[in-house]
Design a protein around this motif. Structure first.
Motif, PDB file in Angstrom:
ATOM      1  N   THR A   9       0.826  -1.194   0.000  1.00 56.00           N
ATOM      2  CA  THR A   9       0.000   0.000   0.000  1.00 56.00           C
ATOM      3  C   THR A   9       0.863   1.248   0.000  1.00 56.00           C
ATOM      4  O   THR A   9       0.607   2.209  -0.715  1.00 56.00           O
ATOM      5  CB  THR A   9      -0.940  -0.001   1.213  1.00 56.00           C
ATOM      6  OG1 THR A   9      -1.728  -1.180   1.198  1.00 56.00           O
ATOM      7  CG2 THR A   9      -1.844   1.234   1.192  1.00 56.00           C
ATOM      8  N   ARG A  10       1.938   1.246   0.839  1.00 56.41           N
ATOM      9  CA  ARG A  10       2.832   2.390   0.879  1.00 56.41           C
ATOM     10  C   ARG A  10       3.515   2.591  -0.467  1.00 56.41           C
ATOM     11  O   ARG A  10       3.677   3.712  -0.943  1.00 56.41           O
ATOM     12  CB  ARG A  10       3.879   2.199   1.978  1.00 56.41           C
ATOM     13  CG  ARG A  10       3.301   2.178   3.381  1.00 56.41           C
ATOM     14  CD  ARG A  10       4.380   2.494   4.401  1.00 56.41           C
ATOM     15  NE  ARG A  10       5.511   1.574   4.284  1.00 56.41           N
ATOM     16  CZ  ARG A  10       5.595   0.424   4.973  1.00 56.41           C
ATOM     17  NH1 ARG A  10       4.621   0.062   5.782  1.00 56.41           N
ATOM     18  NH2 ARG A  10       6.651  -0.355   4.817  1.00 56.41           N
ATOM     19  N   ARG A  11       3.903   1.501  -1.119  1.00 48.48           N
ATOM     20  CA  ARG A  11       4.572   1.607  -2.408  1.00 48.48           C
ATOM     21  C   ARG A  11       3.639   2.152  -3.471  1.00 48.48           C
ATOM     22  O   ARG A  11       3.983   3.048  -4.237  1.00 48.48           O
ATOM     23  CB  ARG A  11       5.094   0.235  -2.849  1.00 48.48           C
ATOM     24  CG  ARG A  11       5.819   0.246  -4.181  1.00 48.48           C
ATOM     25  CD  ARG A  11       6.053  -1.173  -4.654  1.00 48.48           C
ATOM     26  NE  ARG A  11       4.766  -1.834  -4.906  1.00 48.48           N
ATOM     27  CZ  ARG A  11       4.624  -3.147  -5.091  1.00 48.48           C
ATOM     28  NH1 ARG A  11       5.665  -3.945  -5.036  1.00 48.48           N
ATOM     29  NH2 ARG A  11       3.422  -3.673  -5.304  1.00 48.48           N
ATOM     30  N   ASP A  12       2.380   1.638  -3.498  1.00 50.02           N
ATOM     31  CA  ASP A  12       1.429   2.067  -4.524  1.00 50.02           C
ATOM     32  C   ASP A  12       1.013   3.521  -4.325  1.00 50.02           C
ATOM     33  O   ASP A  12       0.669   4.213  -5.289  1.00 50.02           O
ATOM     34  CB  ASP A  12       0.181   1.179  -4.515  1.00 50.02           C
ATOM     35  CG  ASP A  12       0.511  -0.250  -4.945  1.00 50.02           C
ATOM     36  OD1 ASP A  12       1.605  -0.436  -5.500  1.00 50.02           O
ATOM     37  OD2 ASP A  12      -0.321  -1.145  -4.686  1.00 50.02           O
ATOM     38  N   ALA A  13       1.047   3.979  -3.054  1.00 56.07           N
ATOM     39  CA  ALA A  13       0.650   5.352  -2.813  1.00 56.07           C
ATOM     40  C   ALA A  13       1.649   6.338  -3.388  1.00 56.07           C
ATOM     41  O   ALA A  13       1.294   7.440  -3.790  1.00 56.07           O
ATOM     42  CB  ALA A  13       0.484   5.591  -1.315  1.00 56.07           C
ATOM     43  N   GLY A  14       2.911   5.934  -3.424  1.00 63.39           N
ATOM     44  CA  GLY A  14       3.939   6.838  -3.908  1.00 63.39           C
ATOM     45  C   GLY A  14       4.270   6.674  -5.364  1.00 63.39           C
ATOM     46  O   GLY A  14       4.801   7.592  -5.996  1.00 63.39           O
ATOM     47  N   HIS A  15       3.986   5.519  -5.949  1.00 62.59           N
ATOM     48  CA  HIS A  15       4.355   5.245  -7.327  1.00 62.59           C
ATOM     49  C   HIS A  15       3.177   4.608  -8.055  1.00 62.59           C
ATOM     50  O   HIS A  15       2.538   3.702  -7.518  1.00 62.59           O
ATOM     51  CB  HIS A  15       5.563   4.308  -7.393  1.00 62.59           C
ATOM     52  CG  HIS A  15       6.763   4.854  -6.670  1.00 62.59           C
ATOM     53  ND1 HIS A  15       7.579   5.825  -7.194  1.00 62.59           N
ATOM     54  CD2 HIS A  15       7.260   4.558  -5.427  1.00 62.59           C
ATOM     55  CE1 HIS A  15       8.553   6.100  -6.330  1.00 62.59           C
ATOM     56  NE2 HIS A  15       8.367   5.362  -5.248  1.00 62.59           N
ATOM     57  N   PRO A  16       2.884   5.049  -9.242  1.00 63.54           N
ATOM     58  CA  PRO A  16       1.810   4.421 -10.019  1.00 63.54           C
ATOM     59  C   PRO A  16       2.212   3.015 -10.432  1.00 63.54           C
ATOM     60  O   PRO A  16       3.396   2.711 -10.557  1.00 63.54           O
ATOM     61  CB  PRO A  16       1.674   5.345 -11.243  1.00 63.54           C
ATOM     62  CG  PRO A  16       3.016   5.990 -11.379  1.00 63.54           C
ATOM     63  CD  PRO A  16       3.528   6.140  -9.981  1.00 63.54           C
ATOM     64  N   PRO A  17       1.258   2.118 -10.623  1.00 62.85           N
ATOM     65  CA  PRO A  17       1.596   0.752 -11.038  1.00 62.85           C
ATOM     66  C   PRO A  17       2.268   0.754 -12.391  1.00 62.85           C
ATOM     67  O   PRO A  17       1.956   1.564 -13.261  1.00 62.85           O
ATOM     68  CB  PRO A  17       0.231   0.052 -11.095  1.00 62.85           C
ATOM     69  CG  PRO A  17      -0.766   1.158 -11.251  1.00 62.85           C
ATOM     70  CD  PRO A  17      -0.194   2.330 -10.521  1.00 62.85           C
ATOM     71  N   SER A  18       3.211  -0.154 -12.582  1.00 61.97           N
ATOM     72  CA  SER A  18       3.940  -0.260 -13.846  1.00 61.97           C
ATOM     73  C   SER A  18       3.517  -1.512 -14.593  1.00 61.97           C
ATOM     74  O   SER A  18       2.906  -2.409 -14.029  1.00 61.97           O
ATOM     75  CB  SER A  18       5.452  -0.305 -13.583  1.00 61.97           C
ATOM     76  OG  SER A  18       5.767  -1.428 -12.775  1.00 61.97           O
ATOM     77  N   GLY A  19       3.869  -1.544 -15.871  1.00 66.49           N
ATOM     78  CA  GLY A  19       3.590  -2.737 -16.656  1.00 66.49           C
ATOM     79  C   GLY A  19       2.276  -2.695 -17.392  1.00 66.49           C
ATOM     80  O   GLY A  19       1.929  -3.625 -18.103  1.00 66.49           O
ATOM     81  N   GLY A  20       1.489  -1.637 -17.213  1.00 58.99           N
ATOM     82  CA  GLY A  20       0.206  -1.549 -17.883  1.00 58.99           C
ATOM     83  C   GLY A  20       0.253  -0.621 -19.065  1.00 58.99           C
ATOM     84  O   GLY A  20       1.301  -0.385 -19.663  1.00 58.99           O
ATOM     85  N   ALA A  27       3.207  -5.882 -24.993  1.00 56.39           N
ATOM     86  CA  ALA A  27       3.986  -7.016 -24.487  1.00 56.39           C
ATOM     87  C   ALA A  27       3.121  -8.261 -24.347  1.00 56.39           C
ATOM     88  O   ALA A  27       3.551  -9.384 -24.659  1.00 56.39           O
ATOM     89  CB  ALA A  27       4.614  -6.653 -23.144  1.00 56.39           C
ATOM     90  N   SER A  28       1.890  -8.070 -23.887  1.00 60.00           N
ATOM     91  CA  SER A  28       0.968  -9.200 -23.750  1.00 60.00           C
ATOM     92  C   SER A  28       0.645  -9.820 -25.105  1.00 60.00           C
ATOM     93  O   SER A  28       0.666 -11.049 -25.271  1.00 60.00           O
ATOM     94  CB  SER A  28      -0.313  -8.734 -23.064  1.00 60.00           C
ATOM     95  OG  SER A  28      -1.293  -9.760 -23.055  1.00 60.00           O
ATOM     96  N   GLN A 116     -10.877  -8.301 -20.539  1.00 65.25           N
ATOM     97  CA  GLN A 116     -10.857  -8.061 -19.103  1.00 65.25           C
ATOM     98  C   GLN A 116      -9.525  -7.444 -18.678  1.00 65.25           C
ATOM     99  O   GLN A 116      -9.482  -6.546 -17.839  1.00 65.25           O
ATOM    100  CB  GLN A 116     -11.100  -9.370 -18.345  1.00 65.25           C
ATOM    101  CG  GLN A 116     -12.549  -9.830 -18.370  1.00 65.25           C
ATOM    102  CD  GLN A 116     -12.750 -11.137 -17.637  1.00 65.25           C
ATOM    103  OE1 GLN A 116     -11.796 -11.896 -17.408  1.00 65.25           O
ATOM    104  NE2 GLN A 116     -13.985 -11.429 -17.272  1.00 65.25           N
ATOM    105  N   TRP A 117      -8.449  -7.937 -19.272  1.00 64.57           N
ATOM    106  CA  TRP A 117      -7.131  -7.409 -18.941  1.00 64.57           C
ATOM    107  C   TRP A 117      -6.882  -6.077 -19.621  1.00 64.57           C
ATOM    108  O   TRP A 117      -6.155  -5.217 -19.097  1.00 64.57           O
ATOM    109  CB  TRP A 117      -6.052  -8.411 -19.342  1.00 64.57           C
ATOM    110  CG  TRP A 117      -5.951  -9.579 -18.419  1.00 64.57           C
ATOM    111  CD1 TRP A 117      -6.420 -10.845 -18.618  1.00 64.57           C
ATOM    112  CD2 TRP A 117      -5.368  -9.594 -17.112  1.00 64.57           C
ATOM    113  NE1 TRP A 117      -6.165 -11.648 -17.536  1.00 64.57           N
ATOM    114  CE2 TRP A 117      -5.517 -10.913 -16.591  1.00 64.57           C
ATOM    115  CE3 TRP A 117      -4.737  -8.630 -16.324  1.00 64.57           C
ATOM    116  CZ2 TRP A 117      -5.055 -11.265 -15.326  1.00 64.57           C
ATOM    117  CZ3 TRP A 117      -4.274  -8.997 -15.067  1.00 64.57           C
ATOM    118  CH2 TRP A 117      -4.428 -10.299 -14.576  1.00 64.57           C
ATOM    119  N   ILE A 118      -7.460  -5.885 -20.806  1.00 61.02           N
ATOM    120  CA  ILE A 118      -7.301  -4.616 -21.535  1.00 61.02           C
ATOM    121  C   ILE A 118      -8.701  -4.107 -21.853  1.00 61.02           C
ATOM    122  O   ILE A 118      -9.216  -4.309 -22.959  1.00 61.02           O
ATOM    123  CB  ILE A 118      -6.494  -4.814 -22.836  1.00 61.02           C
ATOM    124  CG1 ILE A 118      -5.238  -5.642 -22.580  1.00 61.02           C
ATOM    125  CG2 ILE A 118      -6.117  -3.471 -23.449  1.00 61.02           C
ATOM    126  CD1 ILE A 118      -4.467  -5.987 -23.832  1.00 61.02           C
TER     127      ILE A 118
END
Length: 272
Positions: A9-20, A27-28, A116-118
């Protein structure tokens, strides 16, 4: 209180999720493409078709230059031109590869998981388009080189091998195959079935242009020249009788864009 929050939670609050986003979607799609065995069969089939067709066409040229009928004499021919002529048949193996990237998901039902994924239909289609265009462009370069190599071996003294000219033919061939594959992807998204899409493409690329040219009437010839198969050949062969060669490339690109827009419209309007 912040010390009691979970680490994720602390990590996600400071950085947006990657890989999307679009890079993640590309890549998918790239991973999915190479995980399907039939894709490899399409690539192998395209190589075999190019080698066999280029060899046969080169034999015709060599035999025509040495028989007693001067009408058959084509003289010394650029080896890249043999590869260009061979693409009329070879393209259908490449089209099958592009077809699989969308219609196989509808037939197997995996399109539901993909969406669903995209969730963004436009992003999903753009990701597939990027992968298909890149793979088929690279395939076209290899096929152009293969066809030229076969032509060199068969034509002998009747073949002209100039590096710049041969590379130009290969790049043009690759560009045409990439655009016609994108057109295939768009039609596949719109029609949702392999058989219907393949029949439509076969009509547009081969049957309808031939039928329109049989009466040899100006208006019908003009319609045939506006179809993607005829326009692509005008571009690849550098013909300028109907319009400049570059216009042929633009016509094929227009068909590809129109097909993608049609596919996107259906994706947005209908459920998977």
């Amino acid at each position: 209180m912040s010390d009691t929050l979970p680490r994720t939670t602390r990590r996600d609050a400071g950085h947006p999720p990657s890989g999307g986003g679009l890079p993640g979607a590309i890549a998918s799609e790239w991973t999915k493409l190479w995980s399907v065995r039939s894709v490899w069969w399409c690539l192998l089939s395209s190589a075999l078709l190019m080698a066999a067709t280029a060899g046969q066409l080169a034999i015709y040229v060599a035999n025509g230059n040495t028989d007693d009928d001067p009408a058959n004499d084509r003289g010394v021919l650029a080896v890249g031109r043999i590869a260009v002529d061979a693409v009329e048949l070879t393209q259908f193996a490449v089209i099958a590869l592009a077809l699989l990237t969308i219609t196989s998901e509808y037939s197997s039902g995996t399109i539901r998981g993909t969406l669903q994924w995209i969730p963004s239909r436009a992003r999903m289609l753009l990701a597939k388009t990027t992968v298909v265009a890149g793979v088929t462009f690279g395939t076209g370069l290899l096929l152009g080189g293969l066809g030229a190599a076969v032509a060199v071996a068969v034509l002998g003294e009747w073949g002209r091998l100039e590096p710049a000219e041969t590379v130009g033919h290969a790049v043009g061939l690759a560009g045409y195959l990439a655009l016609i594959s994108v057109c295939t992807l768009g039609l596949g998204a719109a029609l949702r079935g392999a058989v219907g899409t393949l029949v439509t493409l076969f009509l547009l690329l081969a049957i309808v242009p031939t039928m329109l040219r049989l009466p040899d009437l100006g208006p019908l010839n003009a319609i045939a020249d506006a179809l993607p198969g005829s326009a692509g050949l005008h571009f690849l062969r550098g013909e300028s009788d109907a319009y400049p060669a570059l216009v042929g490339l633009l016509i094929v690109a227009g068909w590809a864009v129109a097909a993608l827009l049609a596919g996107l419209a259906v994706l947005r309007r209908r459920d998977a």
